[in-house]
Design a protein around this motif. Structure first.
Motif, mmCIF file in Angstrom:
data_model
loop_
_atom_site.group_PDB
_atom_site.id
_atom_site.type_symbol
_atom_site.label_atom_id
_atom_site.label_comp_id
_atom_site.label_asym_id
_atom_site.label_seq_id
_atom_site.Cartn_x
_atom_site.Cartn_y
_atom_site.Cartn_z
ATOM 1 N N MET A 1 0.683 -0.986 0.018
ATOM 2 C CA MET A 1 -0.021 0.117 0.015
ATOM 3 C C MET A 1 0.938 1.274 -0.089
ATOM 4 N N GLN A 2 0.531 2.167 -0.963
ATOM 5 C CA GLN A 2 1.427 3.421 -1.078
ATOM 6 C C GLN A 2 1.022 4.491 0.157
ATOM 7 N N PRO A 3 1.842 4.859 0.777
ATOM 8 C CA PRO A 3 1.600 5.883 1.804
ATOM 9 C C PRO A 3 1.003 7.297 1.169
ATOM 10 N N SER A 4 0.186 7.874 2.008
ATOM 11 C CA SER A 4 -0.356 9.115 1.780
ATOM 12 C C SER A 4 0.291 10.189 2.325
ATOM 13 N N TYR A 5 0.515 11.162 1.819
ATOM 14 C CA TYR A 5 1.156 12.340 2.087
ATOM 15 C C TYR A 5 0.399 13.617 2.007
ATOM 16 N N GLN A 6 0.304 14.431 3.106
ATOM 17 C CA GLN A 6 -0.293 15.764 3.204
ATOM 18 C C GLN A 6 0.652 16.899 3.236
ATOM 19 N N ASP A 7 0.512 17.985 2.376
ATOM 20 C CA ASP A 7 1.465 19.035 2.977
ATOM 21 C C ASP A 7 1.670 19.423 4.252
ATOM 22 N N GLN A 8 2.845 19.785 4.481
ATOM 23 C CA GLN A 8 3.272 20.038 6.023
ATOM 24 C C GLN A 8 3.813 21.664 5.863
ATOM 25 N N PHE B 1 7.547 27.425 5.346
ATOM 26 C CA PHE B 1 7.429 26.897 3.961
ATOM 27 C C PHE B 1 6.751 25.896 3.832
ATOM 28 N N ILE B 2 6.145 25.452 2.881
ATOM 29 C CA ILE B 2 5.356 24.294 2.464
ATOM 30 C C ILE B 2 6.202 22.996 2.033
ATOM 31 N N TRP B 3 6.303 21.993 2.768
ATOM 32 C CA TRP B 3 6.679 20.613 2.272
ATOM 33 C C TRP B 3 5.533 19.932 1.531
ATOM 34 N N THR B 4 5.464 19.926 0.262
ATOM 35 C CA THR B 4 4.195 19.642 -0.289
ATOM 36 C C THR B 4 4.376 17.947 -0.579
ATOM 37 N N SER B 5 3.181 17.322 -0.686
ATOM 38 C CA SER B 5 2.973 15.977 -0.623
ATOM 39 C C SER B 5 3.855 15.389 -1.621
ATOM 40 N N GLN C 1 7.359 15.027 -0.258
ATOM 41 C CA GLN C 1 7.457 14.213 0.860
ATOM 42 C C GLN C 1 7.650 12.777 -0.200
ATOM 43 N N ALA C 2 6.814 12.587 -1.022
ATOM 44 C CA ALA C 2 7.009 11.297 -2.003
ATOM 45 C C ALA C 2 8.378 11.203 -2.281
ATOM 46 N N PHE C 3 8.785 12.035 -2.974
ATOM 47 C CA PHE C 3 10.200 12.194 -3.734
ATOM 48 C C PHE C 3 11.233 11.861 -2.533
ATOM 49 N N TYR C 4 11.124 12.578 -1.519
ATOM 50 C CA TYR C 4 12.128 12.335 -0.474
ATOM 51 C C TYR C 4 12.055 10.720 -0.016
ATOM 52 N N ALA C 5 10.801 10.169 0.227
ATOM 53 C CA ALA C 5 10.661 8.987 0.875
ATOM 54 C C ALA C 5 11.230 7.879 -0.323
#
Length: 109
Positions: free
Chosen positions: A1-8, A19-23, A26-30
């Protein structure tokens, strides 16, 4: 299952701006397996990256001083990025590479 990310919303450790760390980020970082979330805003990250690529420290301008020398092995005039000492031989890049590779013993002409 792919984790879901929310802007932080994060706060930059250098300039203090939020600053906004976009979803998407976050997926790229992961995908790169980072240890931590970013602590700098995009502009401070770019400034720090440019300073690293230039060989300096963020926020500190650095100029490299070169010193004229004559190669102890071949006699060519060159420059080195350190203050030469009279008790140590100094080589041009070509001779230094040969000495370092072991093709020439240190201190011989």
């Amino acid at each position: 299952m792919q984790p879901s990310y929310q802007d932080q919303t994060l706060q930059c450790r250098d300039c203090g701006v939020e600053f906004i760390w976009t979803s998407g980020e976050q997926a790229f970082y992961a995908s790169k397996n980072p240890a931590n979330q970013p602590s700098r805003c995009p502009s401070c990250r770019a400034r720090a990256r440019a300073a690293r690529e230039a060989g300096g420290v963020p926020g500190i301008a650095r100029t490299r001083e070169f010193f004229p020398v004559v190669c102890d092995r071949c006699g060519v005039q060159t420059q080195v990025p350190f203050q030469p000492r009279s008790d140590r031989p100094v080589y041009c890049s070509s001779c230094y590479d040969e000495v370092r590779a072991g093709r020439v013993s240190l201190g011989t002409s």
